[in-house]
Design an enzyme around this catalytic site. Sequence first.
Site, PDB file in Angstrom:
ATOM      1  N   HIS A   1       1.569  -7.844   8.338  1.00 51.91           N
ATOM      2  CA  HIS A   1       0.308  -7.195   8.014  1.00 51.91           C
ATOM      3  C   HIS A   1      -0.598  -8.026   7.258  1.00 51.91           C
ATOM      4  O   HIS A   1      -1.080  -8.151   6.401  1.00 51.91           O
ATOM      5  CB  HIS A   1       0.747  -6.016   6.989  1.00 51.91           C
TER       6      HIS A   1
ATOM      7  N   ARG B   1      -2.245   1.530  11.719  1.00 47.86           N
ATOM      8  CA  ARG B   1      -1.300   1.974  10.583  1.00 47.86           C
ATOM      9  C   ARG B   1       0.000   2.328  11.270  1.00 47.86           C
ATOM     10  O   ARG B   1      -0.038   2.921  12.340  1.00 47.86           O
ATOM     11  CB  ARG B   1      -1.746   3.210   9.814  1.00 47.86           C
TER      12      ARG B   1
ATOM     13  N   GLU C   1       6.887  -1.187   5.022  1.00 48.56           N
ATOM     14  CA  GLU C   1       6.333  -2.583   4.747  1.00 48.56           C
ATOM     15  C   GLU C   1       6.930  -2.806   3.165  1.00 48.56           C
ATOM     16  O   GLU C   1       6.679  -2.052   2.282  1.00 48.56           O
ATOM     17  CB  GLU C   1       4.973  -2.697   4.929  1.00 48.56           C
TER      18      GLU C   1
END
Length: 314
Positions: free
Chosen positions: A277, A229, A258
């Site tokens: 991601h 993360r 993000e």
Amino acid sequence: MNPKVLVLDPHAEIYRDCLQTEFPALQFSLARNAAELPADLSDIDVLISFGIELKDEFYQRATRLKWVQCLATGVDHIVRCPSLKPDVLLTSGRGIHGAPMRETIVFLMMGVARDARRLAEAQKAHIWERRLWSLFCGKTAVLVGIGVIGIATAKLLKAFEMHVVGVTRTPRAIEGFDEIMPTDRLKEAVARADYLINILPATTDNLLLFDGAVFAAMKPSAYYISAGRGQTVDEPALVEALRERRIAGAGLDVFQTEPLPPDSPFWDLPNAFILPHLGGYTCEYEELIMPLIVENMRLFLAGRQGEMQNIVRR
């Protein structure tokens, strides 16, 4: 009353179709993204989603919510929402991400170490450029976070004949690791790494754990890999380490914000290899997680919530 299930996912129809086959009485509301969420959320009993794009307002409005089945392993972004009531059951997708994540991690390692950006640019310009690259074999990989993903990654890295060190707050012997070190010796472990791999969730203890001191402890020839993360990383400190070539490079799949903002300095750093991601985002994702969701739904409908898999204790 039959529960109403909200599925928030680009492939929401796949989840609905599978669940409807098993549980015909269920009612469904589908949304491919947050913009498609229904105006009225007061009749939603169950949410199935990664939940990353949901803000606290959603949980304020979903007043009848009883269960959240997160499609991801990490649920920190959900737990942080103050309007998620304590009696709402939260379950995660833990256990299915070993294979997808270990492949993503190795792709990040190869992408940054073999300068995949430069190779792609050379191909686009029709330039035949041969460059030396360094083996994984004989190198040391330090994995911080040794849950399901860490163990799966360690076993794969051993196939490359790497020396694999695990860092954890609960040291114990684990298959696939040559050594296990406690988190309070993180900088000592980092100093030995040719590849420092961060697979940590964004729990309170892990926030900004990877700071300037950690990057300063790395060898100038070492690579940093971020696949847990983004909230665990001091991004300005990482940018500085990359700009000043204090470390060789970084393979990054996760970020503090993000999508990564267009003005982020990471985009233009030549020694940063970036993924949006992708992590466990595979074509087979629904196949991997549906057995878990179906079993949890079966137990939920039977009133056996205590037996459901991956319950997150809050």
